[in-house]
Design a protein around this motif. Structure first.
Motif, PDB file in Angstrom:
ATOM      1  N   THR A  37      -8.876   5.968 -14.392  1.00  0.00           N
ATOM      2  CA  THR A  37      -9.393   4.789 -13.692  1.00  0.00           C
ATOM      3  C   THR A  37      -8.498   4.402 -12.532  1.00  0.00           C
ATOM      4  OG1 THR A  37     -10.395   3.955 -15.735  1.00  0.00           O
ATOM      5  CG2 THR A  37     -10.096   2.379 -13.925  1.00  0.00           C
ATOM      6  N   TRP A  38      -7.195   4.336 -12.783  1.00  0.00           N
ATOM      7  CA  TRP A  38      -6.263   3.959 -11.731  1.00  0.00           C
ATOM      8  C   TRP A  38      -6.139   5.048 -10.669  1.00  0.00           C
ATOM      9  CZ3 TRP A  38      -5.153  -0.784 -10.925  1.00  0.00           C
ATOM     10  CH2 TRP A  38      -5.131  -1.699 -11.989  1.00  0.00           C
ATOM     11  N   ARG A  39      -6.356   6.294 -11.055  1.00  0.00           N
ATOM     12  CA  ARG A  39      -6.354   7.379 -10.072  1.00  0.00           C
ATOM     13  C   ARG A  39      -7.501   7.193  -9.082  1.00  0.00           C
ATOM     14  NH1 ARG A  39      -7.339  11.996 -13.123  1.00  0.00           N
ATOM     15  NH2 ARG A  39      -5.287  11.624 -14.051  1.00  0.00           N
ATOM     16  N   THR A  40      -8.657   6.797  -9.586  1.00  0.00           N
ATOM     17  CA  THR A  40      -9.804   6.540  -8.713  1.00  0.00           C
ATOM     18  C   THR A  40      -9.519   5.371  -7.776  1.00  0.00           C
ATOM     19  OG1 THR A  40     -11.308   7.342 -10.432  1.00  0.00           O
ATOM     20  CG2 THR A  40     -12.266   6.022  -8.655  1.00  0.00           C
ATOM     21  N   VAL A  41      -8.888   4.321  -8.307  1.00  0.00           N
ATOM     22  CA  VAL A  41      -8.528   3.168  -7.478  1.00  0.00           C
ATOM     23  C   VAL A  41      -7.523   3.570  -6.406  1.00  0.00           C
ATOM     24  CG1 VAL A  41      -7.425   0.898  -7.490  1.00  0.00           C
ATOM     25  CG2 VAL A  41      -9.029   1.506  -9.308  1.00  0.00           C
ATOM     26  N   ALA A  42      -6.563   4.414  -6.781  1.00  0.00           N
ATOM     27  CA  ALA A  42      -5.541   4.843  -5.833  1.00  0.00           C
ATOM     28  C   ALA A  42      -6.127   5.609  -4.658  1.00  0.00           C
ATOM     29  CB  ALA A  42      -4.492   5.704  -6.543  1.00  0.00           C
ATOM     30  N   LEU A  43      -7.218   6.327  -4.894  1.00  0.00           N
ATOM     31  CA  LEU A  43      -7.842   7.099  -3.812  1.00  0.00           C
ATOM     32  C   LEU A  43      -8.474   6.206  -2.754  1.00  0.00           C
ATOM     33  CD1 LEU A  43      -9.481  10.019  -5.833  1.00  0.00           C
ATOM     34  CD2 LEU A  43      -7.455  10.125  -4.354  1.00  0.00           C
ATOM     35  N   LEU A  44      -8.616   4.913  -3.032  1.00  0.00           N
ATOM     36  CA  LEU A  44      -9.112   3.963  -2.035  1.00  0.00           C
ATOM     37  C   LEU A  44      -7.997   3.518  -1.090  1.00  0.00           C
ATOM     38  CD1 LEU A  44     -11.340   1.714  -4.342  1.00  0.00           C
ATOM     39  CD2 LEU A  44     -12.071   3.623  -2.893  1.00  0.00           C
ATOM     40  N   ASN A  45      -6.777   3.876  -1.423  1.00  0.00           N
ATOM     41  CA  ASN A  45      -5.618   3.520  -0.604  1.00  0.00           C
ATOM     42  C   ASN A  45      -5.431   4.576   0.486  1.00  0.00           C
ATOM     43  OD1 ASN A  45      -3.120   2.901   0.480  1.00  0.00           O
ATOM     44  ND2 ASN A  45      -2.058   2.791  -1.481  1.00  0.00           N
ATOM     45  N   PRO A  46      -5.568   4.218   1.762  1.00  0.00           N
ATOM     46  CA  PRO A  46      -5.457   5.220   2.839  1.00  0.00           C
ATOM     47  C   PRO A  46      -4.076   5.852   2.940  1.00  0.00           C
ATOM     48  CG  PRO A  46      -5.525   2.995   3.745  1.00  0.00           C
ATOM     49  CD  PRO A  46      -5.848   2.874   2.291  1.00  0.00           C
ATOM     50  N   VAL A  47      -3.047   5.157   2.473  1.00  0.00           N
ATOM     51  CA  VAL A  47      -1.688   5.690   2.564  1.00  0.00           C
ATOM     52  C   VAL A  47      -1.523   6.910   1.667  1.00  0.00           C
ATOM     53  CG1 VAL A  47       0.763   5.136   2.277  1.00  0.00           C
ATOM     54  CG2 VAL A  47      -0.798   3.420   3.176  1.00  0.00           C
ATOM     55  N   VAL A  48      -2.312   6.988   0.598  1.00  0.00           N
ATOM     56  CA  VAL A  48      -2.253   8.148  -0.300  1.00  0.00           C
ATOM     57  C   VAL A  48      -2.461   9.444   0.474  1.00  0.00           C
ATOM     58  CG1 VAL A  48      -3.489   9.338  -2.158  1.00  0.00           C
ATOM     59  CG2 VAL A  48      -2.920   6.916  -2.389  1.00  0.00           C
ATOM     60  N   TYR A  49      -3.395   9.445   1.389  1.00  0.00           N
ATOM     61  CA  TYR A  49      -3.735  10.650   2.135  1.00  0.00           C
ATOM     62  C   TYR A  49      -2.619  11.045   3.103  1.00  0.00           C
ATOM     63  CZ  TYR A  49      -8.240   9.422   0.190  1.00  0.00           C
ATOM     64  OH  TYR A  49      -9.255   9.101  -0.688  1.00  0.00           O
ATOM     65  N   LEU A  50      -1.945  10.057   3.671  1.00  0.00           N
ATOM     66  CA  LEU A  50      -0.833  10.348   4.578  1.00  0.00           C
ATOM     67  C   LEU A  50       0.324  10.989   3.823  1.00  0.00           C
ATOM     68  CD1 LEU A  50      -0.771   6.952   6.535  1.00  0.00           C
ATOM     69  CD2 LEU A  50      -1.916   9.052   7.208  1.00  0.00           C
ATOM     70  N   ILE A  51       0.711  10.367   2.713  1.00  0.00           N
ATOM     71  CA  ILE A  51       1.846  10.864   1.940  1.00  0.00           C
ATOM     72  C   ILE A  51       1.525  12.215   1.310  1.00  0.00           C
ATOM     73  CG2 ILE A  51       3.314  10.404  -0.060  1.00  0.00           C
ATOM     74  CD1 ILE A  51       3.073   7.431   0.570  1.00  0.00           C
ATOM     75  N   SER A  52       0.289  12.369   0.824  1.00  0.00           N
ATOM     76  CA  SER A  52      -0.099  13.634   0.188  1.00  0.00           C
ATOM     77  C   SER A  52      -0.015  14.801   1.161  1.00  0.00           C
ATOM     78  CB  SER A  52      -1.513  13.509  -0.373  1.00  0.00           C
ATOM     79  OG  SER A  52      -1.954  14.743  -0.917  1.00  0.00           O
ATOM     80  N   GLY A  53      -0.559  14.623   2.359  1.00  0.00           N
ATOM     81  CA  GLY A  53      -0.515  15.690   3.352  1.00  0.00           C
ATOM     82  C   GLY A  53       0.903  16.002   3.791  1.00  0.00           C
ATOM     83  N   PHE A  54       1.715  14.953   3.959  1.00  0.00           N
ATOM     84  CA  PHE A  54       3.104  15.152   4.383  1.00  0.00           C
ATOM     85  C   PHE A  54       3.893  15.864   3.287  1.00  0.00           C
ATOM     86  CE2 PHE A  54       7.414  13.427   5.478  1.00  0.00           C
ATOM     87  CZ  PHE A  54       7.509  14.024   6.722  1.00  0.00           C
TER      88      PHE A  54
ATOM     89  N   LEU B 227       0.830  -1.210   0.000  1.00  0.00           N
ATOM     90  CA  LEU B 227       0.000   0.000   0.000  1.00  0.00           C
ATOM     91  C   LEU B 227       0.862   1.257   0.000  1.00  0.00           C
ATOM     92  CD1 LEU B 227      -2.922  -0.855   2.485  1.00  0.00           C
ATOM     93  CD2 LEU B 227      -3.014  -0.715  -0.019  1.00  0.00           C
ATOM     94  N   THR B 228       1.999   1.200   0.690  1.00  0.00           N
ATOM     95  CA  THR B 228       2.888   2.361   0.731  1.00  0.00           C
ATOM     96  C   THR B 228       3.528   2.616  -0.631  1.00  0.00           C
ATOM     97  OG1 THR B 228       3.365   1.861   3.058  1.00  0.00           O
ATOM     98  CG2 THR B 228       4.830   3.395   1.941  1.00  0.00           C
ATOM     99  N   PHE B 229       3.978   1.549  -1.287  1.00  0.00           N
ATOM    100  CA  PHE B 229       4.577   1.706  -2.614  1.00  0.00           C
ATOM    101  C   PHE B 229       3.552   2.190  -3.631  1.00  0.00           C
ATOM    102  CE2 PHE B 229       8.121  -0.756  -0.964  1.00  0.00           C
ATOM    103  CZ  PHE B 229       9.199  -0.242  -1.677  1.00  0.00           C
ATOM    104  N   LEU B 230       2.301   1.747  -3.475  1.00  0.00           N
ATOM    105  CA  LEU B 230       1.245   2.141  -4.404  1.00  0.00           C
ATOM    106  C   LEU B 230       0.525   3.416  -3.966  1.00  0.00           C
ATOM    107  CD1 LEU B 230      -0.304  -1.398  -5.040  1.00  0.00           C
ATOM    108  CD2 LEU B 230       1.242  -0.124  -6.545  1.00  0.00           C
ATOM    109  N   GLY B 231       0.984   4.025  -2.878  1.00  0.00           N
ATOM    110  CA  GLY B 231       0.306   5.196  -2.328  1.00  0.00           C
ATOM    111  C   GLY B 231       0.905   6.526  -2.737  1.00  0.00           C
ATOM    112  N   GLY B 232       1.756   6.523  -3.753  1.00  0.00           N
ATOM    113  CA  GLY B 232       2.330   7.772  -4.225  1.00  0.00           C
ATOM    114  C   GLY B 232       3.666   8.122  -3.601  1.00  0.00           C
TER     115      GLY B 232
END
Length: 253
Positions: free
Chosen positions: A194-211, A178-183
């Motif tokens: 399509t894959w961008r929408t799928v990626a938004l289901l990954n909670p790690v995306v939000y952690l990395i994005s904010g950081f 999840l971390t590797f796929l989280g941006g």
């Protein structure tokens, strides 16, 4: 509150870190540096900039989050699992210390180790690329909140696991992918819709994005959404731990 008991658990866990300094600090820093060199050299030669930021600089927050997430889970899960394995957990449960104080001692130590490691990796990254943190307060807030949240998650894994294999299963098969796929190494805006929408289901995306926003003011999702998702996961972990101590799940049987 029994401050002496909290301090005893906290110092015991921190002392274990200093006894295994090579494994606890040096190894993660070296591994992250290798990630930085390999990905920065291999992909950086093909992608010069991401949203106006050089690729080598862009991946720094993702690499820090990768280490903080994995080490928070590892430190907290092993910290509570080992007393279960040796049977000393019953001495802790029978001592004049509340469940809240037990969690505070173990999780506090695990989060402290992860925060120290994150700051060391940040300083190490500064040797490779120029760094400028736009919002240092927000950076520390996301760092501390993430370390505490995933230390709580690791604490849950440590109680749930009944063997060393299970102790490693969730971090290796779930959290790391999840971390590797989280941006960590790219912006999800670079993905097809399509894959961008799928990626938004990954909670790690939000952690990395904010950081990452705290560094460069660029984010894949709103900063408020990132903070809200992190806080929500923190609350869920607290509820699960409350239920574990309430029912004695994997503690009293």
């Amino acid at each position: 509150m029994n401050h002496r008991a909290i301090r005893a658990i906290y110092l015991f866990e921190m002392a274990r870190t200093w006894r295994t300094l090579l494994q606890s600090i040096v190894s993660p820093v070296v591994s992250t540096s290798l990630y930085f060199v390999v990905f920065g050299a291999a992909i950086g030669s093909r992608i010069s900039q991401v949203e106006g930021v050089s690729y080598g600089t862009f991946i720094v927050p993702g690499l820090i989050m990768l280490s903080v997430l994995t080490q928070s889970i590892a430190n907290a899960s092993f910290g509570i699992y080992f007393p279960k394995f040796t049977g000393t957990i019953y001495e802790i449960l029978s001592a004049p210390i509340s469940y809240f104080e037990i969690v505070l001692g173990y999780v506090g130590a695990a989060a402290t180790k992860s925060i120290i490691l994150g700051l060391i990796i940040l300083a190490t990254a500064g040797l490779f690329v120029p760094l400028h943190i736009q919002h240092p307060v927000w950076m520390l807030t996301f760092l501390v909140l993430t370390a505490v949240t995933f230390s709580l998650f690791g604490f849950i894994i440590g109680i749930w696991a009944d063997g060393f294999e299970k102790l490693q299963m969730i971090p290796m098969l779930v959290v790391t992918p999840l971390t590797f796929l989280g941006g960590s190494f790219y912006s999800i805006d670079m993905l097809p819709p399509t894959w961008r929408t799928v990626a938004l289901l990954n909670p790690v995306v939000y952690l990395i994005s904010g950081f990452r926003w705290s560094f460069y003011e660029i984010a894949d999702v709103s900063v408020s959404v990132s903070m809200g998702m992190t806080t929500a996961f923190l609350v869920i972990c607290l509820v699960v731990i409350w239920w574990i101590f309430r029912t004695g799940y994997r503690l009293k049987n």
